[in-house]
Enzyme design. Structure first.
Site, PDB file in Angstrom:
ATOM      1  N   ASP A 255       7.380 -11.284  -4.898  1.00 25.20           N
ATOM      2  CA  ASP A 255       8.461 -11.979  -5.609  1.00 25.20           C
ATOM      3  C   ASP A 255       9.764 -11.305  -5.252  1.00 25.20           C
ATOM      4  O   ASP A 255       9.822 -10.087  -5.137  1.00 25.20           O
ATOM      5  CB  ASP A 255       8.224 -11.912  -7.121  1.00 25.20           C
ATOM      6  CG  ASP A 255       6.973 -12.675  -7.518  1.00 25.20           C
ATOM      7  OD1 ASP A 255       6.868 -13.853  -7.148  1.00 25.20           O
ATOM      8  OD2 ASP A 255       6.088 -12.077  -8.161  1.00 25.20           O
TER       9      ASP A 255
ATOM     10  N   GLU B   1      -7.484  -0.860  -8.245  1.00 25.36           N
ATOM     11  CA  GLU B   1      -6.082  -0.969  -7.797  1.00 25.36           C
ATOM     12  C   GLU B   1      -5.203   0.044  -8.534  1.00 25.36           C
ATOM     13  O   GLU B   1      -5.327   0.229  -9.739  1.00 25.36           O
ATOM     14  CB  GLU B   1      -5.590  -2.392  -8.088  1.00 25.36           C
ATOM     15  CG  GLU B   1      -4.155  -2.620  -7.672  1.00 25.36           C
ATOM     16  CD  GLU B   1      -3.776  -4.089  -7.758  1.00 25.36           C
ATOM     17  OE1 GLU B   1      -4.561  -4.960  -7.334  1.00 25.36           O
ATOM     18  OE2 GLU B   1      -2.675  -4.364  -8.263  1.00 25.36           O
TER      19      GLU B   1
ATOM     20  N   PHE C 200       3.722  -9.145 -19.536  1.00 29.49           N
ATOM     21  CA  PHE C 200       3.291  -9.248 -18.149  1.00 29.49           C
ATOM     22  C   PHE C 200       2.629 -10.608 -17.898  1.00 29.49           C
ATOM     23  O   PHE C 200       2.875 -11.263 -16.880  1.00 29.49           O
ATOM     24  CB  PHE C 200       2.298  -8.107 -17.926  1.00 29.49           C
ATOM     25  CG  PHE C 200       2.101  -7.714 -16.511  1.00 29.49           C
ATOM     26  CD1 PHE C 200       3.192  -7.492 -15.690  1.00 29.49           C
ATOM     27  CD2 PHE C 200       0.825  -7.541 -15.993  1.00 29.49           C
ATOM     28  CE1 PHE C 200       3.009  -7.122 -14.377  1.00 29.49           C
ATOM     29  CE2 PHE C 200       0.631  -7.169 -14.693  1.00 29.49           C
ATOM     30  CZ  PHE C 200       1.729  -6.965 -13.882  1.00 29.49           C
TER      31      PHE C 200
ATOM     32  N   HIS D 126     -12.613  -6.491  -9.131  1.00 27.61           N
ATOM     33  CA  HIS D 126     -11.480  -5.662  -8.710  1.00 27.61           C
ATOM     34  C   HIS D 126     -10.722  -5.296  -9.991  1.00 27.61           C
ATOM     35  O   HIS D 126     -10.226  -6.181 -10.690  1.00 27.61           O
ATOM     36  CB  HIS D 126     -10.587  -6.466  -7.761  1.00 27.61           C
ATOM     37  CG  HIS D 126      -9.340  -5.759  -7.321  1.00 27.61           C
ATOM     38  ND1 HIS D 126      -9.315  -4.866  -6.265  1.00 27.61           N
ATOM     39  CD2 HIS D 126      -8.067  -5.817  -7.777  1.00 27.61           C
ATOM     40  CE1 HIS D 126      -8.079  -4.404  -6.095  1.00 27.61           C
ATOM     41  NE2 HIS D 126      -7.304  -4.963  -7.010  1.00 27.61           N
TER      42      HIS D 126
ATOM     43  N   SER E 292     -13.822  -2.625  -6.611  1.00 30.09           N
ATOM     44  CA  SER E 292     -12.628  -1.963  -6.071  1.00 30.09           C
ATOM     45  C   SER E 292     -11.650  -1.696  -7.210  1.00 30.09           C
ATOM     46  O   SER E 292     -11.730  -2.322  -8.277  1.00 30.09           O
ATOM     47  CB  SER E 292     -11.985  -2.840  -4.986  1.00 30.09           C
ATOM     48  OG  SER E 292     -11.821  -4.158  -5.450  1.00 30.09           O
TER      49      SER E 292
HETATM   50  P1  FAD Z   1       1.701 -17.405  -1.832  1.00 25.98           P
HETATM   51  O1  FAD Z   1       0.230 -17.444  -1.519  1.00 25.98           O
HETATM   52  O2  FAD Z   1       2.653 -17.480  -0.732  1.00 25.98           O
HETATM   53  O3  FAD Z   1       1.973 -18.431  -2.977  1.00 25.98           O
HETATM   54  C1  FAD Z   1       3.191 -18.425  -3.714  1.00 25.98           C
HETATM   55  C2  FAD Z   1       3.516 -19.826  -4.232  1.00 25.98           C
HETATM   56  O4  FAD Z   1       3.915 -20.661  -3.143  1.00 25.98           O
HETATM   57  C3  FAD Z   1       2.356 -20.570  -4.891  1.00 25.98           C
HETATM   58  O5  FAD Z   1       2.867 -21.349  -5.921  1.00 25.98           O
HETATM   59  C4  FAD Z   1       1.780 -21.435  -3.779  1.00 25.98           C
HETATM   60  O6  FAD Z   1       1.144 -22.615  -4.275  1.00 25.98           O
HETATM   61  C5  FAD Z   1       3.032 -21.771  -2.980  1.00 25.98           C
HETATM   62  N1  FAD Z   1       2.766 -21.843  -1.533  1.00 25.98           N
HETATM   63  C6  FAD Z   1       2.002 -20.991  -0.806  1.00 25.98           C
HETATM   64  N2  FAD Z   1       2.017 -21.311   0.498  1.00 25.98           N
HETATM   65  C7  FAD Z   1       2.818 -22.393   0.614  1.00 25.98           C
HETATM   66  C8  FAD Z   1       3.252 -23.158   1.731  1.00 25.98           C
HETATM   67  N3  FAD Z   1       2.873 -22.870   2.984  1.00 25.98           N
HETATM   68  N4  FAD Z   1       4.087 -24.204   1.482  1.00 25.98           N
HETATM   69  C9  FAD Z   1       4.495 -24.497   0.223  1.00 25.98           C
HETATM   70  N5  FAD Z   1       4.127 -23.777  -0.861  1.00 25.98           N
HETATM   71  C10 FAD Z   1       3.298 -22.741  -0.681  1.00 25.98           C
HETATM   72  N6  FAD Z   1       3.237  -8.459  -5.986  1.00 25.98           N
HETATM   73  C11 FAD Z   1       3.913  -7.420  -5.446  1.00 25.98           C
HETATM   74  O7  FAD Z   1       5.154  -7.466  -5.383  1.00 25.98           O
HETATM   75  N7  FAD Z   1       3.290  -6.313  -4.955  1.00 25.98           N
HETATM   76  C12 FAD Z   1       1.922  -6.202  -4.981  1.00 25.98           C
HETATM   77  O8  FAD Z   1       1.382  -5.189  -4.531  1.00 25.98           O
HETATM   78  C13 FAD Z   1       1.162  -7.287  -5.526  1.00 25.98           C
HETATM   79  N8  FAD Z   1      -0.176  -7.250  -5.547  1.00 25.98           N
HETATM   80  C14 FAD Z   1      -0.870  -8.334  -6.003  1.00 25.98           C
HETATM   81  C15 FAD Z   1      -2.285  -8.317  -5.939  1.00 25.98           C
HETATM   82  C16 FAD Z   1      -3.033  -9.398  -6.390  1.00 25.98           C
HETATM   83  C17 FAD Z   1      -4.541  -9.361  -6.282  1.00 25.98           C
HETATM   84  C18 FAD Z   1      -2.368 -10.526  -6.962  1.00 25.98           C
HETATM   85  C19 FAD Z   1      -3.163 -11.692  -7.506  1.00 25.98           C
HETATM   86  C20 FAD Z   1      -0.979 -10.552  -7.037  1.00 25.98           C
HETATM   87  C21 FAD Z   1      -0.223  -9.475  -6.553  1.00 25.98           C
HETATM   88  N9  FAD Z   1       1.182  -9.483  -6.567  1.00 25.98           N
HETATM   89  C22 FAD Z   1       1.876  -8.420  -6.036  1.00 25.98           C
HETATM   90  C23 FAD Z   1       1.906 -10.607  -7.144  1.00 25.98           C
HETATM   91  C24 FAD Z   1       2.276 -11.671  -6.067  1.00 25.98           C
HETATM   92  O9  FAD Z   1       3.145 -11.112  -5.115  1.00 25.98           O
HETATM   93  C25 FAD Z   1       2.952 -12.841  -6.791  1.00 25.98           C
HETATM   94  O10 FAD Z   1       2.004 -13.513  -7.587  1.00 25.98           O
HETATM   95  C26 FAD Z   1       3.736 -13.799  -5.905  1.00 25.98           C
HETATM   96  O11 FAD Z   1       4.491 -14.670  -6.757  1.00 25.98           O
HETATM   97  C27 FAD Z   1       2.867 -14.692  -5.021  1.00 25.98           C
HETATM   98  O12 FAD Z   1       2.314 -14.029  -3.980  1.00 25.98           O
HETATM   99  P2  FAD Z   1       1.157 -14.744  -3.100  1.00 25.98           P
HETATM  100  O13 FAD Z   1       0.828 -13.850  -1.998  1.00 25.98           O
HETATM  101  O14 FAD Z   1       0.084 -15.238  -3.966  1.00 25.98           O
HETATM  102  O15 FAD Z   1       2.032 -15.991  -2.565  1.00 25.98           O
END
Ligand code: FAD
Length: 281
Positions: free
Chosen positions: A103, A11, A210, A260, A9
């Site tokens: 974020d 991105e 980055f 990906h 895939s």
């Molecule tokens: P989470 O899975 O919510 O994790 C974030 C942090 O919180 C981690 O440290 C985790 O250990 C902790 N955590 C998770 N769940 C809990 C809980 N229930 N209780 C306590 N702590 C918890 N960013 C963008 O803005 N736009 C995008 O389109 C984008 N695309 C991305 C695509 C990929 C494949 C990846 C790997 C990252 C992408 N990001 C994007 C970046 C991402 O948004 C950041 O890395 C963000 O800081 C974390 O998102 P997450 O969904 O992994 O968060």
């Protein structure tokens, strides 16, 4: 493993201008020949690219016929606005999403109604049942805000338990990080496919900045080598293609279910890597 069983895939980010969109359509045309499983399009945290992500997904879907997966982040958003977005995607025939926390953009104060991505995954399942195939993010070198490696693994498991189908990783240049991560996931009972995210190397300065921000490690040997090329972008790219092709080969040999590519809306490096890992017979 034959290519038929692997998922590839690509991105993209939503372009800001018509010129950027025209360029993306050309890039996408060059990549469609590689028969990807899907394209994904990033989403600015707090909904800052809401319209552009949708426009880009629809445009790519229309011009390529390839399935397109918008990213959707929940930080700073209300349930109501996320529901509207999900509804719009459903109405437009979108059936795959990359669900993220995101974020907080600088200057934005309202945290919104969700704190973590697992809550967004649960919400999507509650609201849309099995309509969407949900991808989530995984971090072989661990998320920079994670309290501990084990904590991050357990938090990753929450997203799978909430109903995510598969995961895409943050990029990395050390294959052992991925292999160990997948082993740890299996020990925790996570069996969903975890596809490595691959970042081609086009510009060292940009990549270093980055990587510091997102917690991806550039190993010392690679950093030193890239630094030694200074402003010589051609040498950086050529070396980067060599290193990343080898990484992809190692990952596929280790059993990765696909790759990906973070294309940064460019095709040259991806095509060169692709040719290296799929040599002509
Ligand atoms: P989470 O899975 O919510 O994790 C974030 C942090 O919180 C981690 O440290 C985790 O250990 C902790 N955590 C998770 N769940 C809990 C809980 N229930 N209780 C306590 N702590 C918890 N960013 C963008 O803005 N736009 C995008 O389109 C984008 N695309 C991305 C695509 C990929 C494949 C990846 C790997 C990252 C992408 N990001 C994007 C970046 C991402 O948004 C950041 O890395 C963000 O800081 C974390 O998102 P997450 O969904 O992994 O968060």
């Amino acid at each position: 493993m034959s290519d038929n069983q692997l998922t590839f895939s690509f991105e993209f980010f939503p372009p800001k201008t018509q010129e950027g969109m025209d360029k993306l359509i050309k890039v996408q045309g060059e990549l469609t020949g590689l028969n990807p499983e899907f394209y994904s399009v990033t989403f600015g945290a707090g909904g800052t690219t809401r319209e552009r992500t949708l426009d880009t997904v629809l445009k790519l879907k229309q011009t390529s016929g390839v399935e397109c997966a918008p990213h959707l982040s929940c930080i700073g958003s209300s349930k109501e606005s996320l529901l509207e977005i999900l509804q719009t995607y459903r109405e437009n025939g979108i059936s795959r999403l990359v669900a993220l926390r995101g974020d907080m953009p600088s200057g934005m104060r309202e945290p919104g109604e969700f704190s973590y991505a697992n809550e967004l995954v649960s919400f999507i399942r509650e609201q849309s049942g099995d309509h969407f195939h949900i991808e989530v993010a995984a971090y072989p070198e661990f998320h920079p805000q994670a309290k501990s490696a084990m904590d991050d693994l357990k938090n990753f498991k929450r997203k799978i338990d909430a109903g995510a189908n598969s995961a895409i990783t943050q990029y990395f240049y050390n294959p052992d990080a991925y292999i160990r991560f997948v082993e740890s996931c299996q020990e925790l009972g996570i069996n969903a496919p975890i596809v490595p995210g691959i970042m081609p190397i086009n510009n060292y300065v940009q990549l270093a900045r980055f990587s510091d921000a997102c917690g991806a490690e550039i190993p010392r040997w690679l950093r030193k080598r890239l630094e030694s090329y200074g402003d010589d972008l051609d040498s950086i790219r050529a070396y980067g293609i060599d290193v990343v092709s080898h990484l992809c080969q190692q990952l596929l040999e280790a059993g990765a279910p696909g790759l990906h590519f973070y294309t940064m809306n460019q095709s040259a490096a991806v095509l060169a890597i692709w040719n290296n890992i799929h040599p002509e017979p």
